[in-house]
Design an enzyme around this catalytic site. Structure first.
Site, mmCIF file in Angstrom:
data_model
loop_
_atom_site.group_PDB
_atom_site.id
_atom_site.type_symbol
_atom_site.label_atom_id
_atom_site.label_comp_id
_atom_site.label_asym_id
_atom_site.label_seq_id
_atom_site.Cartn_x
_atom_site.Cartn_y
_atom_site.Cartn_z
ATOM 1 N N HIS A 57 96.795 22.311 67.684
ATOM 2 C CA HIS A 57 97.949 23.307 67.889
ATOM 3 C C HIS A 57 99.263 22.823 68.202
ATOM 4 O O HIS A 57 100.105 22.972 67.807
ATOM 5 C CB HIS A 57 97.480 24.333 68.930
ATOM 6 C CG HIS A 57 96.092 24.969 68.636
ATOM 7 N ND1 HIS A 57 95.061 24.724 69.645
ATOM 8 C CD2 HIS A 57 95.697 25.780 67.815
ATOM 9 C CE1 HIS A 57 93.969 25.613 69.135
ATOM 10 N NE2 HIS A 57 94.422 26.201 68.103
ATOM 11 N N LYS A 112 86.736 38.387 70.878
ATOM 12 C CA LYS A 112 86.018 36.994 71.424
ATOM 13 C C LYS A 112 85.870 37.107 72.833
ATOM 14 O O LYS A 112 86.503 37.165 73.548
ATOM 15 C CB LYS A 112 87.018 35.737 70.656
ATOM 16 C CG LYS A 112 86.634 35.603 69.351
ATOM 17 C CD LYS A 112 87.691 34.075 69.116
ATOM 18 C CE LYS A 112 87.762 33.802 67.410
ATOM 19 N NZ LYS A 112 88.398 32.598 67.456
ATOM 20 N N ARG A 165 92.834 23.312 58.603
ATOM 21 C CA ARG A 165 92.074 22.221 58.767
ATOM 22 C C ARG A 165 91.500 21.700 57.597
ATOM 23 O O ARG A 165 91.660 20.717 57.013
ATOM 24 C CB ARG A 165 91.246 22.220 60.147
ATOM 25 C CG ARG A 165 92.151 22.297 61.558
ATOM 26 C CD ARG A 165 90.930 22.521 62.458
ATOM 27 N NE ARG A 165 90.558 24.099 62.266
ATOM 28 C CZ ARG A 165 89.759 24.559 63.263
ATOM 29 N NH1 ARG A 165 89.522 24.246 64.186
ATOM 30 N NH2 ARG A 165 89.207 25.730 62.746
ATOM 31 N N SER A 189 88.646 24.335 69.033
ATOM 32 C CA SER A 189 88.464 24.704 70.491
ATOM 33 C C SER A 189 87.233 24.841 70.756
ATOM 34 O O SER A 189 86.702 24.296 71.982
ATOM 35 C CB SER A 189 89.384 26.057 70.971
ATOM 36 O OG SER A 189 90.717 25.879 70.689
HETATM 37 O O1 PNS Z 1 92.524 31.524 66.956
HETATM 38 P P1 PNS Z 1 92.153 32.770 66.176
HETATM 39 O O2 PNS Z 1 90.696 33.361 67.016
HETATM 40 O O3 PNS Z 1 91.537 32.059 64.759
HETATM 41 O O4 PNS Z 1 92.986 33.906 65.799
HETATM 42 C C1 PNS Z 1 93.039 35.224 65.145
HETATM 43 C C2 PNS Z 1 93.878 35.897 65.237
HETATM 44 C C3 PNS Z 1 94.230 36.373 66.982
HETATM 45 C C4 PNS Z 1 95.412 35.408 64.776
HETATM 46 C C5 PNS Z 1 93.680 37.370 64.600
HETATM 47 O O5 PNS Z 1 92.453 37.737 65.285
HETATM 48 C C6 PNS Z 1 94.676 38.395 64.892
HETATM 49 O O6 PNS Z 1 95.506 38.578 64.286
HETATM 50 N N1 PNS Z 1 94.377 39.462 65.867
HETATM 51 C C7 PNS Z 1 95.337 40.451 65.734
HETATM 52 C C8 PNS Z 1 94.701 42.033 65.673
HETATM 53 C C9 PNS Z 1 95.003 41.914 63.835
HETATM 54 O O7 PNS Z 1 96.310 42.218 63.657
HETATM 55 N N2 PNS Z 1 94.120 42.239 63.113
HETATM 56 C C10 PNS Z 1 94.271 42.424 61.651
HETATM 57 C C11 PNS Z 1 94.667 41.302 60.753
HETATM 58 S S1 PNS Z 1 93.445 40.202 60.429
#
Ligand code: PNS
Length: 163
Positions: free
Chosen positions: A17, A41, A90, A128
């Site tokens: 990150h 999560k 990745r 992570s």
């Molecule tokens: O690090 P991660 O867990 O892969 O991140 C995922 C994240 C937080 C970017 C994604 O879950 C997110 O954008 N959540 C906010 C809710 C949202 O907008 N959902 C609709 C689009 S996918």
């Protein structure tokens, strides 16, 4: 001013990150590292802890802001007057989920684009969850996490184990 939002769980942030943030400020004028605070999560660190850790990591980068967000990502991106969502890739295994998310976000707001940056090859296997598993099983995580993150993660996991 070109502003990107770099969203994620960051539970905890890894060198992968950090590498994406450091390279992205060569491309954008400002990068907002946005910690998802209402994710479904199960997380090891609270949203406040993750924001605090990330703020410490980037305290010397005036063009990096760290914030928490809840609700739809596209709404947060608009609120911050950003034009892009930044995500790290990745391996091909990331692609399908990232592609789906990028298309969903584009459908929600067509003015917002998702920009992908390939993770530096030396961090390609860092995730992570894999790193947390290694700590839980008392493996060696040197070089995977910034030292302050490594210290806090070990403290958190070992204190839970000891309960
Ligand atoms: O690090 P991660 O867990 O892969 O991140 C995922 C994240 C937080 C970017 C994604 O879950 C997110 O954008 N959540 C906010 C809710 C949202 O907008 N959902 C609709 C689009 S996918």
């Amino acid at each position: 001013m070109k502003i990107a939002v770099y969203p994620g769980s960051f539970d905890p942030p890894t060198y992968g990150h950090v590498n994406i943030v450091e390279r992205s400020i060569q491309v954008f004028d400002k990068v907002i590292v946005a910690v998802a605070t209402n994710s479904s999560k199960q997380t090891t660190f609270t949203p406040q802890e993750r924001v605090e850790i990330l703020r410490t990591l980037f305290e010397k980068e005036p063009r990096v802001e760290v914030d928490g967000f809840e609700g739809l990502l596209v709404d947060y991106v608009k609120k911050k007057k950003a034009t892009a969502i930044l995500r790290g890739l990745r391996t091909v295994y990331d692609f399908e989920f990232e592609f789906q998310m990028a298309l969903a976000n584009k459908k929600l707001d067509e003015r917002i684009d998702t920009v992908f940056m390939m993770t530096d090859a030396k961090y390609a296997f860092y995730s992570s969850s894999i790193i947390k598993e290694i700590v839980r099983l008392a493996g060696e995580t040197r070089g995977m996490l910034p030292p302050i993150v490594e210290e806090r993660l070990k403290k958190k996991i070992y204190s839970k184990k000891g309960r």
